[in-house]
Motif scaffolding. Sequence first.
Motif, short mmCIF file in Angstrom:
data_model
loop_
_atom_site.label_atom_id
_atom_site.label_comp_id
_atom_site.label_asym_id
_atom_site.label_seq_id
_atom_site.Cartn_x
_atom_site.Cartn_y
_atom_site.Cartn_z
N UNK A 157 25.51 17.01 -18.40
CA UNK A 157 24.68 17.57 -17.34
C UNK A 157 23.20 17.26 -17.57
N UNK A 158 22.80 17.20 -18.84
CA UNK A 158 21.43 16.79 -19.15
C UNK A 158 21.24 15.30 -18.89
N UNK A 159 22.26 14.52 -19.19
CA UNK A 159 22.15 13.08 -19.06
C UNK A 159 21.97 12.64 -17.61
N UNK A 160 22.65 13.31 -16.68
CA UNK A 160 22.54 12.87 -15.29
C UNK A 160 21.51 13.67 -14.49
N UNK A 161 20.80 14.59 -15.16
CA UNK A 161 19.72 15.30 -14.50
C UNK A 161 20.12 16.54 -13.75
N UNK A 162 21.40 16.90 -13.76
CA UNK A 162 21.81 18.14 -13.11
C UNK A 162 21.14 19.34 -13.78
N UNK A 163 21.05 19.28 -15.10
CA UNK A 163 20.43 20.33 -15.89
C UNK A 163 19.17 19.78 -16.55
N UNK A 164 18.11 20.58 -16.53
CA UNK A 164 16.85 20.21 -17.17
C UNK A 164 16.60 21.16 -18.33
N UNK A 165 16.15 20.61 -19.48
CA UNK A 165 15.94 21.41 -20.69
C UNK A 165 14.49 21.32 -21.13
N UNK A 166 13.97 22.44 -21.61
CA UNK A 166 12.64 22.44 -22.19
C UNK A 166 12.61 23.30 -23.44
N UNK A 167 11.99 22.80 -24.49
CA UNK A 167 11.90 23.57 -25.73
C UNK A 167 11.07 24.83 -25.52
N UNK A 168 10.13 24.76 -24.57
CA UNK A 168 9.29 25.90 -24.21
C UNK A 168 9.27 26.01 -22.70
N UNK A 169 8.78 27.14 -22.22
CA UNK A 169 8.63 27.29 -20.77
C UNK A 169 7.65 26.28 -20.21
N UNK A 170 6.59 25.99 -20.98
CA UNK A 170 5.61 24.99 -20.52
C UNK A 170 6.25 23.62 -20.38
N UNK A 171 7.06 23.25 -21.35
CA UNK A 171 7.71 21.94 -21.28
C UNK A 171 8.69 21.89 -20.11
N UNK A 172 9.45 22.96 -19.92
CA UNK A 172 10.38 22.99 -18.80
C UNK A 172 9.64 22.88 -17.46
N UNK A 173 8.55 23.63 -17.32
CA UNK A 173 7.76 23.56 -16.09
C UNK A 173 7.22 22.16 -15.86
N UNK A 174 6.77 21.51 -16.91
CA UNK A 174 6.25 20.16 -16.77
C UNK A 174 7.31 19.18 -16.30
N UNK A 175 8.52 19.30 -16.83
CA UNK A 175 9.60 18.41 -16.41
C UNK A 175 10.01 18.66 -14.96
N UNK A 176 9.90 19.92 -14.53
CA UNK A 176 10.30 20.27 -13.17
C UNK A 176 9.19 20.02 -12.15
N UNK A 177 7.95 19.92 -12.64
CA UNK A 177 6.82 19.77 -11.73
C UNK A 177 6.44 21.07 -11.06
N UNK A 178 6.64 22.20 -11.75
CA UNK A 178 6.26 23.49 -11.18
C UNK A 178 5.14 24.10 -12.01
N UNK A 179 4.55 25.16 -11.50
CA UNK A 179 3.39 25.78 -12.14
C UNK A 179 3.81 26.52 -13.41
N UNK A 180 3.26 26.08 -14.56
CA UNK A 180 3.66 26.66 -15.84
C UNK A 180 3.18 28.09 -15.99
N UNK A 181 1.94 28.38 -15.55
CA UNK A 181 1.43 29.74 -15.67
C UNK A 181 2.25 30.71 -14.82
N UNK A 182 2.62 30.26 -13.64
CA UNK A 182 3.45 31.11 -12.79
C UNK A 182 4.81 31.39 -13.43
N UNK A 183 5.41 30.36 -14.03
CA UNK A 183 6.72 30.55 -14.66
C UNK A 183 6.61 31.48 -15.86
N UNK A 184 5.59 31.30 -16.68
CA UNK A 184 5.42 32.16 -17.85
C UNK A 184 5.21 33.61 -17.43
N UNK A 185 4.43 33.81 -16.38
CA UNK A 185 4.20 35.18 -15.91
C UNK A 185 5.49 35.79 -15.35
#
Length: 576
Positions: free
Chosen positions: A417-445
């Motif tokens: 699921x990670x290989x084909x992009x169905x699932x996205x993984x991030x070691x931190x919330x900031x990394x996950x937000x960056x991979x998704x292209x969403x606002x990191x501060x909003x996600x952390x809050x």
Amino acid sequence: MNRGLRHAADSYDVVVLGAGAGGMSAAVFAALEGARVLLVERTEYLGGTSAFSAATTWIPLTHHARTVGAEDSYDKVLGYLDNAVGNRAPRAMREAFLKAGPGVVAELERRTEMKFRPRPLHPDYLSELEGSTACGRALEPEPFDARSLGDALKLIRPPIPEFTILGGMMIDRDDIPHLLKIGKSLESTVYSAKLIGKYYISRLRYGRDTRLVMGNALIGRMLASALRLGVHILTETETVALRSKNGAVTGLTLRQNGESRDIAVAGGIVLASGGFARHPRMRQEKLPHPVPEYSPSAPGHTGALHDLAFELGAHHGEEAAQPCFWAPCSIRRRPDGTMAVFPHFVLDRSKPGIIAVGRDGRRFVNESTSYHLFGAAQFAVNRDGSHIPVYLIADSRALAKYGMGMIRPGGSDIRPFLADGYLTEGATLEELAGKLGIDADGLKDSVARMNRYAETGVDEDFQRGTTVYQRVNGDPSHGPNPTLGKLETPPFYAVQLWPCDIGSAMGLVGDENARLLRRDGSVIEGLYACGNDLQSIMGGVYPGPGITIGPAIVFGAIAARHAAARAGASRRSEAA
């Protein structure tokens, strides 16, 4: 059975167009009335979207309600529907449904292969409204041993592959707990071994699983009943014309494999083709934008019959709250190139440690609300693509325990699921937000707020887990609120959710006998509709589980009885 168009008779009492739950019900009830019945399906399989579904059937006040201690009454359920639906659909239609429903279930169980069962806890979706109940209104088909169908088993639409295991083994909610405890419980291990063993034997002998559950069980039981009652069934057959005389429908023209045939109809034609939602023009005109590219529903509901009905004066209702019923879905391409569209009904969104956010990283809805309201909320708040898609976020602990979408609970291998992009993984919330292209501060809050709410048990933003329905879809072993949990164990994961249509709510306007009406209120004699071809009696609102299948079965029966009686009256008139 399915002997081909050239073997069809020149005339029938009742012809049913479409073989989902509503169409099968109409065919069976017409046959029970002694009518000569033809059931026509334009695809290669019977069952429509009903065969894909859990087949939960919302029919209140049946004899099953007493067996689970439900305290219900006609006034209570009518009041609930009044509160939920209001003036979005005629009250007379839901009154007709409630009055006929218990008798329809009783007759099916008494005279056919159909068997239902209730659940001790199966709440209405809008359980905050007065008149709701926690059990008794929603039924489900009992599992069905389909070996008795013989070659006719091949006519049933197979389930969605992602809803099966081991390449085609169907499972229901009773099987899942046992399968998750293989090797941990002797009882569950024995149960699962028997289940799996029978499945492989069935595959060897019949080419597919013969233990049918959920939607396949419903259609299998209906099919067995129809065959026993002598219903003539045609598949891969298109309706190209509806014929009428003096304003009344008298027949139709069918086409199969390039061959056309005119069929006379004495009593009536029942439209049960699944609605308009795959009609190329109407889909663009009637659905909100951006129009969903994918749908988890079956492919048969092209709306072609609606065009034919319009020519006779029929029309669509316009007062429904939504044109379709919605569910958030995740999408993944299968190895064969087809697209898997997976509806996120109840298995993940309500579980602790899982939230949903938009591109701003903020929660936008109570994640444990019904799938219909979740999908509608995506359209309501979407601004410049901000919430289509949205992102279902989980920490590693929640993902392993509850799964997410096509990733099954119990800690399945997530690498594909990670290989084909169905699932996205991030070691931190900031990394996950960056991979998704969403606002990191909003996600952390959002995560910080949820982590606080998990401790108090109170969701101050969206009141998640405050109703019976919401709490029952959480984790009963988790507290203080079964739907609220911390996201704190890295890595963190995300799956994209798109709002997808799972059935039409806007349909052809009919009366309490399921007869279609012209805009002036006059009846189109001999033309009926049920299921999603009929304007939703729920007015585009989703009050409980199975509110499409329940009315489909009941109005299929109502239409069939009226059409069969009309055919009988015609024969008596001719004899006189």
